[in-house]
Structures are given as structure tokens and as C-alpha cells.
Write a protein that holds these residues in place. Structure first.
Motif, short mmCIF file in Angstrom:
data_model
loop_
_atom_site.label_atom_id
_atom_site.label_comp_id
_atom_site.label_asym_id
_atom_site.label_seq_id
_atom_site.Cartn_x
_atom_site.Cartn_y
_atom_site.Cartn_z
N THR A 140 -1.73 0.70 5.81
CA THR A 140 -0.64 0.40 4.89
C THR A 140 -0.63 1.35 3.70
OG1 THR A 140 -1.97 -1.19 3.63
CG2 THR A 140 -0.69 -2.05 5.49
N SER A 141 0.53 1.40 3.06
CA SER A 141 0.69 2.13 1.80
C SER A 141 1.81 1.43 1.03
CB SER A 141 1.03 3.60 2.05
OG SER A 141 2.30 3.73 2.64
N PRO A 142 1.85 1.63 -0.28
CA PRO A 142 2.91 0.97 -1.07
C PRO A 142 4.30 1.49 -0.71
CG PRO A 142 1.14 1.81 -2.49
CD PRO A 142 0.91 2.36 -1.12
N SER A 143 5.24 0.58 -0.58
CA SER A 143 6.62 0.95 -0.31
C SER A 143 7.19 1.67 -1.53
CB SER A 143 7.45 -0.31 -0.04
OG SER A 143 8.82 -0.02 -0.10
N PRO A 144 7.95 2.75 -1.32
CA PRO A 144 8.57 3.42 -2.46
C PRO A 144 9.70 2.59 -3.08
CG PRO A 144 9.23 4.46 -0.41
CD PRO A 144 8.20 3.43 -0.07
N PHE A 145 10.13 1.53 -2.39
CA PHE A 145 11.24 0.72 -2.88
C PHE A 145 10.79 -0.41 -3.79
CE2 PHE A 145 12.46 2.49 1.24
CZ PHE A 145 13.50 3.31 0.82
N ASP A 146 9.74 -1.14 -3.37
CA ASP A 146 9.32 -2.29 -4.18
C ASP A 146 7.83 -2.35 -4.46
OD1 ASP A 146 8.29 -3.06 -1.73
OD2 ASP A 146 9.68 -4.72 -1.45
N GLY A 147 7.07 -1.36 -3.99
CA GLY A 147 5.65 -1.32 -4.24
C GLY A 147 4.82 -2.22 -3.34
N GLU A 148 5.46 -3.07 -2.52
CA GLU A 148 4.74 -3.95 -1.60
C GLU A 148 4.07 -3.10 -0.52
OE1 GLU A 148 4.41 -7.39 -1.42
OE2 GLU A 148 5.32 -7.47 -3.41
N GLN A 149 2.94 -3.57 -0.02
CA GLN A 149 2.25 -2.87 1.05
C GLN A 149 3.07 -2.94 2.34
OE1 GLN A 149 -0.74 -1.06 1.02
NE2 GLN A 149 -0.36 -1.20 -1.18
N THR A 150 3.26 -1.82 2.98
CA THR A 150 3.99 -1.75 4.25
C THR A 150 3.17 -0.93 5.24
OG1 THR A 150 5.17 0.25 3.58
CG2 THR A 150 6.25 -1.85 3.13
#
Length: 182
Positions: free
Chosen positions: A75-85
């Protein structure tokens, strides 16, 4: 920064060809000529690679037929909301490495655009039966499972049974075709 991989389960590919594709376009492949399984089989025979037709995209690879293949994700942080994706999928294909290839080095087979409808990993021949949201069931029945962050909320709202596979509890849902329920 090192990646941390987490286990996501396992999958089987009875046909010996595994596909990762954009879920929203999987059922459109036959409209552009050959079914997905035929195209995937050709690419897998060459060692695997990227398939593309209009908005349909997938990656196909050879895999050990009919045995569980381990799936992991980083996983890595989403560039949209920072949630792990999930940023990277790793699937053990159950096949030996070609002579001379370093097994510690991953093989990039292609990348796919982010699909808001999600991605699907499955057996190439099995994905030919994918009917999409508006498609008609091929046998008049449907298997439905749900998993992920909101699986508990979906279970609380809709119910379902625990689906047991290979002696392990899996996601909740309904196996209509397997149980004969309608």
C-alpha cells in the motif's frame, strides 16, 4: 522507504492463464473481436504482457493451473485523500523462473490505469463469463461475495453466509449456483 506487503488471499487459474484487468471493461472484450481468454492465452504463451483494446486493458501471465496462488499487496497513501490504497500486487505464479533470470528481481508486466469500478484478478477463461452490472446471468444464478474495509457494514445490512474454501473461512456472501438457491 521500503514497501510492506500484506497477504490478500489466494486465487486459482484452472486454465493456466491469470489476468489482472479493469473491472468496468472486462465484459467488453468480445465486442472487439476475440474473447479475453484467447487474447490472454496468446500473450501468456509469450511470457505475459499487456493487452489493450479501446478502453479495455488487462495484463495476462502464465500461471500454474489449478493450484492456489498467493496474492499480496503493498500500500501507499492515495494522492486524493491520503488513505492507504493498494499500489502494487504481487502474485506467486507457481512456475519456475526461466534459466538465467534472477528470482529476486520482480518482473514488470505492464501497468493499468486506475479504474473507479475496481480491478479484477482471475482465470482468463473464467473472466469470459463476466457479465458486468447490467449483463444477464449466464446460468440464471449469481454468486456474490463482499470483502474489504466496509465488509462488516455490508454484512450488517445485507447478511450472507461465511464462504469456506480449502478449510478456511473466507468472505461473506451467497453461492447461488453451488447451493441451488434462487
Amino acid at each position: 522507504m521500503g514497501e510492506t506487503f500484506v497477504g490478500l488471499g489466494s486465487i486459482t487459474a484452472p486454465s493456466g492463464v491469470l489476468v489482472l484487468g479493469m473491472a468496468s471493461w472486462i465484459d467488453y472484450w468480445p465486442e472487439f473481436g476475440q474473447p479475453l481468454s484467447e487474447r490472454a492465452r496468446t500473450v501468456a504463451a509469450e511470457g505475459g504482457g499487456h493487452l489493450h483494446e479501446w478502453l479495455c486493458e488487462a495484463v495476462a501471465v502464465p500461471a500454474a493451473a489449478g493450484r492456489p496462488l498467493t496474492v499480496r499487496g503493498a500500500t501507499s497513501p492515495s494522492p486524493f485523500d491520503g488513505e492507504q490504497t493498494i499500489a502494487v500486487l504481487e502474485i506467486g505464479l507457481g512456475l519456475p523462473w526461466p534459466d538465467g533470470r534472477d528470482p529476486a528481481v520482480p518482473v514488470l508486466l505492464g501497468d493499468l490505469p486506475v479504474d473507479r469500478c475496481g480491478m479484477v484478478v482471475g482465470d482468463a477463461a473464467g473472466l469470459d463469463a463476466w457479465t458486468g452490472i447490467d449483463g444477464k446471468s449466464t446460468d440464471g444464478l449469481a454468486d456474490v461475495t463482499y470483502r474489504g474495509r466496509h465488509a462488516d457494514q455490508a454484512y450488517a445490512r445485507f447478511g450472507g453466509e461465511r464462504i469456506t474454501r480449502h478449510g478456511y473461512d473466507g468472505p461473506r456472501g451467497w453461492l447461488r449456483g453451488a447451493t441451488g438457491q434462487e
